[in-house]
Write a protein that holds these residues in place. Sequence first.
Motif, PDB file in Angstrom:
ATOM      1  N   PHE A 237       6.902   1.247  13.271  1.00  0.00           N
ATOM      2  CA  PHE A 237       7.551   2.357  12.577  1.00  0.00           C
ATOM      3  C   PHE A 237       8.337   1.872  11.370  1.00  0.00           C
ATOM      4  N   LEU A 238       9.091   0.769  11.518  1.00  0.00           N
ATOM      5  CA  LEU A 238       9.875   0.241  10.408  1.00  0.00           C
ATOM      6  C   LEU A 238       8.974  -0.180   9.253  1.00  0.00           C
ATOM      7  N   ASP A 239       7.851  -0.825   9.575  1.00  0.00           N
ATOM      8  CA  ASP A 239       6.934  -1.250   8.517  1.00  0.00           C
ATOM      9  C   ASP A 239       6.289  -0.059   7.826  1.00  0.00           C
ATOM     10  N   ALA A 240       5.864   0.921   8.617  1.00  0.00           N
ATOM     11  CA  ALA A 240       5.229   2.098   8.022  1.00  0.00           C
ATOM     12  C   ALA A 240       6.227   2.904   7.200  1.00  0.00           C
ATOM     13  N   SER A 241       7.473   2.953   7.657  1.00  0.00           N
ATOM     14  CA  SER A 241       8.498   3.666   6.902  1.00  0.00           C
ATOM     15  C   SER A 241       8.775   2.976   5.572  1.00  0.00           C
ATOM     16  N   ALA A 242       8.867   1.642   5.580  1.00  0.00           N
ATOM     17  CA  ALA A 242       9.108   0.907   4.338  1.00  0.00           C
ATOM     18  C   ALA A 242       7.936   1.035   3.379  1.00  0.00           C
TER      19      ALA A 242
ATOM     20  N   HIS B 198      16.419   5.836   8.847  1.00  0.00           N
ATOM     21  CA  HIS B 198      15.477   4.938   8.177  1.00  0.00           C
ATOM     22  C   HIS B 198      14.601   5.702   7.198  1.00  0.00           C
ATOM     23  N   VAL B 199      14.181   6.885   7.581  1.00  0.00           N
ATOM     24  CA  VAL B 199      13.321   7.675   6.704  1.00  0.00           C
ATOM     25  C   VAL B 199      14.075   8.096   5.451  1.00  0.00           C
ATOM     26  N   SER B 200      15.351   8.455   5.614  1.00  0.00           N
ATOM     27  CA  SER B 200      16.134   8.899   4.451  1.00  0.00           C
ATOM     28  C   SER B 200      16.302   7.789   3.417  1.00  0.00           C
ATOM     29  N   ALA B 201      16.231   6.528   3.855  1.00  0.00           N
ATOM     30  CA  ALA B 201      16.396   5.414   2.916  1.00  0.00           C
ATOM     31  C   ALA B 201      15.136   5.147   2.111  1.00  0.00           C
ATOM     32  N   HIS B 202      13.962   5.592   2.585  1.00  0.00           N
ATOM     33  CA  HIS B 202      12.709   5.292   1.903  1.00  0.00           C
ATOM     34  C   HIS B 202      11.979   6.533   1.393  1.00  0.00           C
ATOM     35  N   ASP B 203      12.161   7.661   2.063  1.00  0.00           N
ATOM     36  CA  ASP B 203      11.459   8.884   1.663  1.00  0.00           C
ATOM     37  C   ASP B 203      12.345  10.086   1.991  1.00  0.00           C
ATOM     38  N   GLU B 204      13.128  10.499   1.008  1.00  0.00           N
ATOM     39  CA  GLU B 204      14.089  11.586   1.249  1.00  0.00           C
ATOM     40  C   GLU B 204      13.396  12.918   1.539  1.00  0.00           C
ATOM     41  N   SER B 205      12.172  13.088   1.054  1.00  0.00           N
ATOM     42  CA  SER B 205      11.477  14.355   1.290  1.00  0.00           C
ATOM     43  C   SER B 205      11.174  14.576   2.762  1.00  0.00           C
ATOM     44  N   LEU B 206      11.012  13.476   3.523  1.00  0.00           N
ATOM     45  CA  LEU B 206      10.757  13.611   4.964  1.00  0.00           C
ATOM     46  C   LEU B 206      12.026  13.926   5.744  1.00  0.00           C
ATOM     47  N   CYS B 207      13.163  13.518   5.214  1.00  0.00           N
ATOM     48  CA  CYS B 207      14.428  13.739   5.920  1.00  0.00           C
ATOM     49  C   CYS B 207      14.926  15.149   5.599  1.00  0.00           C
ATOM     50  N   SER B 208      14.258  16.147   6.174  1.00  0.00           N
ATOM     51  CA  SER B 208      14.568  17.544   5.903  1.00  0.00           C
ATOM     52  C   SER B 208      14.679  18.308   7.212  1.00  0.00           C
ATOM     53  N   VAL B 209      15.169  19.524   7.100  1.00  0.00           N
ATOM     54  CA  VAL B 209      15.329  20.345   8.295  1.00  0.00           C
ATOM     55  C   VAL B 209      13.973  20.764   8.848  1.00  0.00           C
ATOM     56  N   ASP B 210      12.957  20.866   7.988  1.00  0.00           N
ATOM     57  CA  ASP B 210      11.621  21.210   8.474  1.00  0.00           C
ATOM     58  C   ASP B 210      11.065  20.098   9.367  1.00  0.00           C
TER      59      ASP B 210
ATOM     60  N   LEU C 282       0.826  -1.205   0.000  1.00  0.00           N
ATOM     61  CA  LEU C 282       0.000   0.000   0.000  1.00  0.00           C
ATOM     62  C   LEU C 282       0.852   1.243   0.000  1.00  0.00           C
ATOM     63  N   ARG C 283       2.045   1.155  -0.549  1.00  0.00           N
ATOM     64  CA  ARG C 283       2.941   2.307  -0.598  1.00  0.00           C
ATOM     65  C   ARG C 283       2.262   3.451  -1.366  1.00  0.00           C
ATOM     66  N   GLY C 284       2.319   4.644  -0.768  1.00  0.00           N
ATOM     67  CA  GLY C 284       1.805   5.829  -1.446  1.00  0.00           C
ATOM     68  C   GLY C 284       0.308   6.012  -1.312  1.00  0.00           C
ATOM     69  N   LEU C 285      -0.392   5.191  -0.566  1.00  0.00           N
ATOM     70  CA  LEU C 285      -1.837   5.344  -0.410  1.00  0.00           C
ATOM     71  C   LEU C 285      -2.128   6.581   0.414  1.00  0.00           C
TER      72      LEU C 285
END
Length: 502
Positions: free
Chosen positions: A128-133, A164-176, A16-19
Amino acid sequence: MRPRRSVTARFTFLRLRGLSAAAFPPTPVDPSLLRRLATVLYQQQHSPDPALHASLRKLPLPSSPPHLHELFLQVSNRFPSSWRPVHRFHLFLLHSLPCSFAHTPVSAAKMLSVFGRAQNVDLLWRCFLDASAAGLLTPGALCVVAAALADAREIKKCVEIFHHVSAHDESLCSVDTLNRVVETLCGKKKLADVAKVVVWKLKPLVAPNEATYRCLIVGFCRAGDLVEASKVWNRMLDEGIEPGAESYEEVVVTMFKNNRFEDAMRLFKAMRERRYRDLGLPSYRAVVGWMCKEGRVTYALMLFGEMLKRGVGVDSPTLGALVYGLLVRRKVREGYKVLEGVAEPDISMYHGLIKGLLRLRRAGEATQVFRAMMERGCEPIMHTYIMLLQGHLGKRGRKGRDPVVNFESIFVGGLVKAGKTLQATKYVERMMWGGVEVPRFDYNKFLHYFSDEEGVVMFEEVGKRLKEVGLIDLGDIFLSYGERMATRERRRRAMSGLVDHR
């Protein structure tokens, strides 16, 4: 025994990635079904899986994914701090229903919140690991996970969140996102020390900015740790980042609270030199308020004139602080003029005048201001009554010749009536042995004990008795508080639908 993570559960997240959350809009849930489901989950949360699943299959659960999604959210709301019913219902939806249960970022965040509040770190980390993946994490969900891990002092895992977030969703790994996490840790959780370690260790991955340092400085200042705040301040300057106005304000206020007035004024002057354009109403209000508390009215008036000259604007708390400062310097007439110069003064200005009069030991005049405030429609708050009672009765209570006005007969008798016998005993000792040191009376707790219908009757009775013996001002204060509590109870009943207005 730790709950086992099945392959099917992980596959359900991944497929369900991206749902998006909009895929399942809110749908109505049958309240009776929700009650029955919550009862089964609570009563059989420790039962074997076959027994629990058999009971759940007897319920008329919906078959469509949107309805199942909403039902899962409602169950999670029913058990906000108990992980076992939510977790077992989640596993049942994944493995024991013919239709597929689809997760969204909303349901994933809700499940993380439940596991975090229940302090089940292992299950929280797996989820968290499952939701991140699966790409179901949001900045809000990251804040929930980080706050729960910080409470458990799992600092290493707090740092690993971003890796972990940077490996699956780089947009979340931000300074904001980092700033939101730091703000959560420093604000709601008051864990500025954990937030600092997270920022330092994540520096190679996410470089902090001025907002990050501001959150850390504000967090340490509000925790009373001026030393750590100074270290963060110096490190920010070493990196060539100029502190913002909010950082200056928080450090200045903390220095005032620590009785470091000269250091606070030096820092405020530095702020005026470096960030003169950013100097706004909050900065002036903080300095004017503390200057008036210390009796330095001349400097406060100078800053007030600078505010008017720059067109910053003036609010009621600043004017209330000036009124109090003028009265502390025994300039009562000038204080009244400031109050009269405002078309509609609010509670802050009246509090400044009342507090100043009480400091001058003019409790009767302060009560007259209290009456005028109520006539003009300005509703008093709890602090108003506490100030007036302390002005009339003193911080440790008052003993008079008439038993009606004795401290013990009013307050200690009231404490006994409320069942607070241990606290009342301390003040009885004061009556029997005058030399015994006891803590000062807490008017706030006393008023809180009787903020109900029973208290209304007591305040009315005490107020009438006080007025009979000539203490009109004190009697009016008790009567006013009793009336306020009565109307408050009626308003609460009306909002709950307990009062019929026909």
